[in-house]
Design a protein around this motif. Structure first.
Motif, PDB file in Angstrom:
ATOM      1  N   ALA A 167     105.232   2.888   6.964  1.00  0.00           N
ATOM      2  CA  ALA A 167     105.124   3.666   8.197  1.00  0.00           C
ATOM      3  C   ALA A 167     103.830   3.254   9.001  1.00  0.00           C
ATOM      4  O   ALA A 167     103.662   3.443  10.091  1.00  0.00           O
ATOM      5  CB  ALA A 167     104.868   5.025   7.899  1.00  0.00           C
ATOM      6  N   SER A 168     102.889   2.727   8.347  1.00  0.00           N
ATOM      7  CA  SER A 168     101.862   2.305   8.936  1.00  0.00           C
ATOM      8  C   SER A 168     101.742   1.082   9.884  1.00  0.00           C
ATOM      9  O   SER A 168     100.675   0.812  10.844  1.00  0.00           O
ATOM     10  CB  SER A 168     100.504   1.809   7.967  1.00  0.00           C
ATOM     11  OG  SER A 168     100.947   0.503   7.198  1.00  0.00           O
ATOM     12  N   GLY A 169     102.939   0.555   9.814  1.00  0.00           N
ATOM     13  CA  GLY A 169     103.189  -0.509  10.828  1.00  0.00           C
ATOM     14  C   GLY A 169     103.982  -0.147  12.116  1.00  0.00           C
ATOM     15  O   GLY A 169     104.186  -0.825  13.106  1.00  0.00           O
ATOM     16  N   PHE A 170     103.761   1.137  12.346  1.00  0.00           N
ATOM     17  CA  PHE A 170     104.600   1.632  13.855  1.00  0.00           C
ATOM     18  C   PHE A 170     103.683   2.938  14.056  1.00  0.00           C
ATOM     19  O   PHE A 170     103.310   3.863  13.291  1.00  0.00           O
ATOM     20  CB  PHE A 170     105.815   2.393  13.204  1.00  0.00           C
ATOM     21  CG  PHE A 170     106.695   2.829  14.319  1.00  0.00           C
ATOM     22  CD1 PHE A 170     107.490   2.130  15.412  1.00  0.00           C
ATOM     23  CD2 PHE A 170     106.514   4.105  14.889  1.00  0.00           C
ATOM     24  CE1 PHE A 170     108.070   2.569  16.615  1.00  0.00           C
ATOM     25  CE2 PHE A 170     107.221   4.692  15.920  1.00  0.00           C
ATOM     26  CZ  PHE A 170     108.028   3.833  16.974  1.00  0.00           C
ATOM     27  N   GLN A 171     103.480   2.919  15.592  1.00  0.00           N
ATOM     28  CA  GLN A 171     102.915   4.102  15.965  1.00  0.00           C
ATOM     29  C   GLN A 171     103.718   4.358  17.566  1.00  0.00           C
ATOM     30  O   GLN A 171     103.914   3.557  18.336  1.00  0.00           O
ATOM     31  CB  GLN A 171     101.407   3.961  16.299  1.00  0.00           C
ATOM     32  CG  GLN A 171     100.436   4.010  15.099  1.00  0.00           C
ATOM     33  CD  GLN A 171      99.083   3.912  15.517  1.00  0.00           C
ATOM     34  OE1 GLN A 171      98.612   3.870  16.719  1.00  0.00           O
ATOM     35  NE2 GLN A 171      98.322   3.767  14.326  1.00  0.00           N
ATOM     36  N   TRP A 172     104.037   5.486  17.764  1.00  0.00           N
ATOM     37  CA  TRP A 172     104.307   5.877  19.080  1.00  0.00           C
ATOM     38  C   TRP A 172     103.387   5.986  20.127  1.00  0.00           C
ATOM     39  O   TRP A 172     102.298   6.148  19.771  1.00  0.00           O
ATOM     40  CB  TRP A 172     105.211   7.327  19.143  1.00  0.00           C
ATOM     41  CG  TRP A 172     106.498   7.597  18.641  1.00  0.00           C
ATOM     42  CD1 TRP A 172     106.800   8.091  17.386  1.00  0.00           C
ATOM     43  CD2 TRP A 172     107.689   7.107  19.210  1.00  0.00           C
ATOM     44  NE1 TRP A 172     108.316   8.068  17.333  1.00  0.00           N
ATOM     45  CE2 TRP A 172     108.841   7.446  18.377  1.00  0.00           C
ATOM     46  CE3 TRP A 172     107.966   6.155  20.154  1.00  0.00           C
ATOM     47  CZ2 TRP A 172     110.042   7.100  18.475  1.00  0.00           C
ATOM     48  CZ3 TRP A 172     109.230   5.977  20.377  1.00  0.00           C
ATOM     49  CH2 TRP A 172     110.151   6.219  19.638  1.00  0.00           C
ATOM     50  N   ILE A 173     103.779   5.388  21.235  1.00  0.00           N
ATOM     51  CA  ILE A 173     102.902   5.583  22.274  1.00  0.00           C
ATOM     52  C   ILE A 173     103.612   6.712  23.227  1.00  0.00           C
ATOM     53  O   ILE A 173     102.704   7.689  23.503  1.00  0.00           O
ATOM     54  CB  ILE A 173     102.809   4.196  23.446  1.00  0.00           C
ATOM     55  CG1 ILE A 173     102.177   3.058  22.645  1.00  0.00           C
ATOM     56  CG2 ILE A 173     101.960   4.574  24.682  1.00  0.00           C
ATOM     57  CD1 ILE A 173     100.841   3.314  22.399  1.00  0.00           C
TER      58      ILE A 173
END
Length: 789
Positions: free
Chosen positions: A685-691
């Protein structure tokens, strides 16, 4: 050695002349020097053997003829141990020779200078008593109408299977089962021939029938090897290319002719015989295999081109495909191909998903070595090979696995458990150890013998649930009262554990459409459900596929009401190791091709497809695209004629309509492979972030993908057919400028060319909860990727 003969002689025969000169008596010959099991080097098959010393005249001779009971069982195919009767045996008075050669005119025993014609006892039986102290090395001269066939006696040989093989088969733990069962050209006790072995525990008798005996197995009964249910026979003189089947006498006395379940080669359908074969392919993919396991698949780039080999370029053989397919796939930048089922199947319209020959590549495209040549060529081009594997069920053809030896054997004995409700096929009995062994060894077989890099396991959900497609009353709960098929769970765990242990670098992929917990969890780790993980490496994300295609099918003006269909996948994105599949199942049976699912005119359809592909390649998970979709084929796929390659012909006059989409797929793969942020942390999960994930009114989705070093890629998808100027997006503050690395609206792809040629610099304006932001011009129906400049 074999050659053709007339129908009146049901064995292929070789002309042989008798040696001239006066016969020597046994007293004139030297005593024999015979070992129990001579090797090929010690006793050549054609070497003359001195006759043994005679038996004293005082011994009382017995009749050498086959007794009435054995004779009846041999004639009716119900003898479990023909070697105890036929062949040569020490008896009071000497050595009794017995042969069972239907249609033969005469049978003569030849041992060195000794020649003795056996008595014709009728019905194909021949016998004789020779005054010898020991069983000599001998051959048979079998005379038919018009020719004579010289051969070693099939009933003079010890079993070709050892105690270890039989023990492992009995335990259901023979991980290289294909080396024990089936048909194998070999040298046994110094004689070349073919050894046959088949598992048929309910049979009263089994015989080998083939092109060498005009498919009349009467004269080739097999012996039962104890309680394992295995029947065996070594037939001297037979080699590669011979057709064969097993003639099985059922418990009720009726007979059935069956293809070999372990056959490694078959006739071209609709013919159904098995073929004796041996591999002569010399592999050239050592470098590929040596580095295949360097990096775990879920942490590596993995973009897959799914192919139906018979229709990719209709009419091409395996070897011809090897000249075209690797170059095409390498040019497009895919890391792997996934081959729809290659194992032999009688009905081409099943696309290979109703398998009868689990150990044989389909003969429609060539031999097993030809298929190895194709895999080798793909590996040498740097392309991995995934193969669809179908262990869930098999068709009911009466020459194949269904009630193989007269009773349910491979299928479950309970009709409710055996019959698959959707496909008219039979489900395997996963609770029977020999059936599990058949399937587990089959998975290993493809990986070890054909260097397959992965198995995509078909229809896993139908295996896991006892009530799959069944109404109440049509299924029985398991021992705990639940709906889970505990036998199938144990089988899948054993298969995955065995494949991963034996074949480093291989991946297994589950086509599983439910929320079963732990499909890609290791088998030794239990989840909340109490089950250990199934042990797969990857799982198809059927939910993402369904939801995202549903969203794209809506008119853009209505997409605001379905925005959650594009974001919901991130709720469970890290519960399994996922593949995002746009497979053959989504472009057949009235579902339309991928581009045809998009609403609007032709320009909007192509733009929507390009935007969707850009979103798909940026989304966490691996990618899979079915052939023809890489160039926006408008028609559904048909196995009869394959992709519409003519759409790529410049003479077609469509400018970049289709070639532009193919160019986009090539660039997607290129940037994808060069950007670890798009694959390195797919399961973290650390490989994705919503803008922004809630811009439903704008039809916009924006997110960041990170690699293990923290380097970001910004992906922005805009699913409205309008241009949005100065669209502000929050971004990390530590990036001085962003550079556009891919834009699906680029002119070279057939888009409107609304691009960002210059670096985009952040402003100190907080947005979307971030301290900095950038302003972009969003192209219509497009996805844009940006990286730090």
């Amino acid at each position: 050695m074999t050659s053709k003969s007339k129908k009146s002689a049901p064995e292929k025969n070789k002309s042989a002349k008798s040696k001239g000169g006066k016969k020597k008596t046994p007293a004139q010959a030297e005593p024999p020097q015979i070992e129990k099991e001579p090797t090929a080097a010690q006793v050549p098959a054609t070497a003359p053997v001195p006759a043994p010393a005679p038996v004293p005249e005082a011994e009382v001779a017995v009749s050498p003829a086959v007794d009435a009971g054995d004779r009846e069982r041999l004639l009716h195919g119900t003898h479990h141990d023909p070697h105890s009767v036929l062949g040569a045996h020490l008896v009071p008075g000497g050595v009794a020779f017995r042969a069972f050669r239907p249609y033969a005119r005469s049978v003569t025993v030849v041992s060195g200078e000794l020649r003795a014609e056996l008595h014709d006892d009728g019905d194909g039986f021949f016998s004789g008593l020779l005054p010898l102290r020991e069983v000599p090395e001998y051959r048979l001269l079998v005379a038919y109408e018009g020719n004579v066939h010289e051969t070693a006696d099939a009933y003079a040989f010890l079993p070709t299977l050892g105690d270890l093989d039989l023990h492992l088969i009995g335990e259901g733990r023979h991980e290289q089962l294909w080396q024990a069962l089936g048909a194998h050209p070999t040298t046994h006790q110094g004689v070349t021939g073919t050894r046959f072995a088949v598992w048929a525990p309910n049979a009263r008798g089994v015989r080998v029938a083939g092109s060498f005996n005009f498919f009349d197995g009467t004269g080739h009964p097999m012996r039962s090897l104890g309680s394992t249910g295995v029947w065996e026979l070594f037939v001297p003189g037979l080699g590669e290319g011979e057709l064969y089947k097993f003639e099985i006498t059922r418990a009720d006395g009726s007979r059935t002719l069956r293809a070999d379940p372990m056959a490694r080669r078959t006739e071209v359908p609709p013919a159904t015989s098995s073929v004796v074969t041996a591999s002569h392919h010399e592999w050239g993919d050592e470098e590929w295999l040596a580095r295949r396991a360097d990096r775990a698949v879920h942490e590596a780039p993995f973009s897959v081109y799914e192919i139906h080999l018979p229709s990719w370029r209709p009419g091409l053989t395996y070897r011809q495909l090897a000249e075209q397919l690797p170059a095409y796939v390498k040019d497009l930048g895919f890391t792997h191909v996934e081959l729809m089922p290659v194992a032999e199947h009688p009905f081409g319209g099943s696309w290979g998903y109703q398998v009868t020959g689990f150990y044989a590549p389909t003969a429609r495209l060539g031999t097993p070595d030809d298929f190895k040549y194709l895999v080798d060529a793909l590996h040498r081009a740097g392309i991995g090979v995934i193969m669809d594997w179908v262990p869930a069920h098999f068709p009911r053809d009466d020459w194949a696995l269904a009630e193989f030896d007269g009773r349910p054997l491979y299928e479950h004995s309970d009709p409710l458990r055996a019959a698959h409700p959707d496909w008219g096929t039979l489900e395997f009995d996963f609770g029977r150890r020999e059936v599990r062994n058949f399937l587990v060894a089959n998975a290993v077989y493809w990986c070890e013998e054909f260097h397959i890099d992965g198995l995509r396991v078909d229809a896993v959900a139908s295996m896991l649930y006892l009530d799959y497609s069944r109404e109440p009353g049509q299924w029985t709960p398991n021992e705990h009262g639940g709906r889970e098929n505990l036998d199938a769970v144990a089988f899948l765990q054993e298969m995955n554990a065995t494949v991963y242990r034996r074949c480093p670098g291989v991946v297994t992929v589950a086509e599983e459409s439910t929320a079963w917990d732990g499909v890609t969890r290791p088998t030794h780790l239990k989840g909340p459900s109490g089950f250990g993980g199934l042990g797969f490496g990857l799982k198809w994300n059927m939910g993402w596929m369904h939801d995202s295609l549903q969203y794209m099918s809506h008119e853009p003006v209505h997409r605001r009401y379905h925005h959650h269909e594009m974001t919901f996948s991130m709720v469970y994105a890290y519960s399994e190791n996922y593949v995002l599949p746009i497979s053959h199942d989504e472009v057949v049976h009235g579902k339309r091709s991928l581009v045809s699912k998009m609403p609007g005119d032709w320009w909007q359809q192509r733009a929507g497809l390009r935007a969707y592909l850009g979103f798909m390649w940026a989304h966490p998970g691996k990618q899979l695209l079915f052939m023809g979709q890489e160039f926006a084929q408008g028609a559904e796929w048909s196995e009869a004629h394959g992709p519409d390659w003519w759409l790529l012909d410049p003479a077609y006059g469509a400018e970049s309509d289709h070639r532009g989409v193919r160019d986009l797929v090539r660039d997607l793969n290129t940037v994808y492979r060069d950007t670890p942020g798009l694959w390195q942390l797919d399961t973290d999960a650390s490989g994705f972030q919503w803008i922004v994930g809630d811009a439903a009114e704008d039809n916009v989705l924006a997110f960041l993908r990170y690699d293990a070093e923290g380097n970001p890629l910004l992906a922005v998808s805009h699913f409205s057919p309008v241009v949005r100027h100065d669209y502000r997006l929050g971004v990390p503050e530590d990036v001085p400028a962003w550079h556009e690395v891919l834009n699906t609206d680029a002119g070279r792809y057939g888009g409107g060319d609304v691009i960002h040629p210059d670096p985009v610099k952040p402003e100190a304006t907080g947005w979307h909860g971030r301290p900095a932001s950038i302003r972009l011009t969003l192209p219509p129906l497009a996805t844009v990727w940006l990286r730090p400049a």
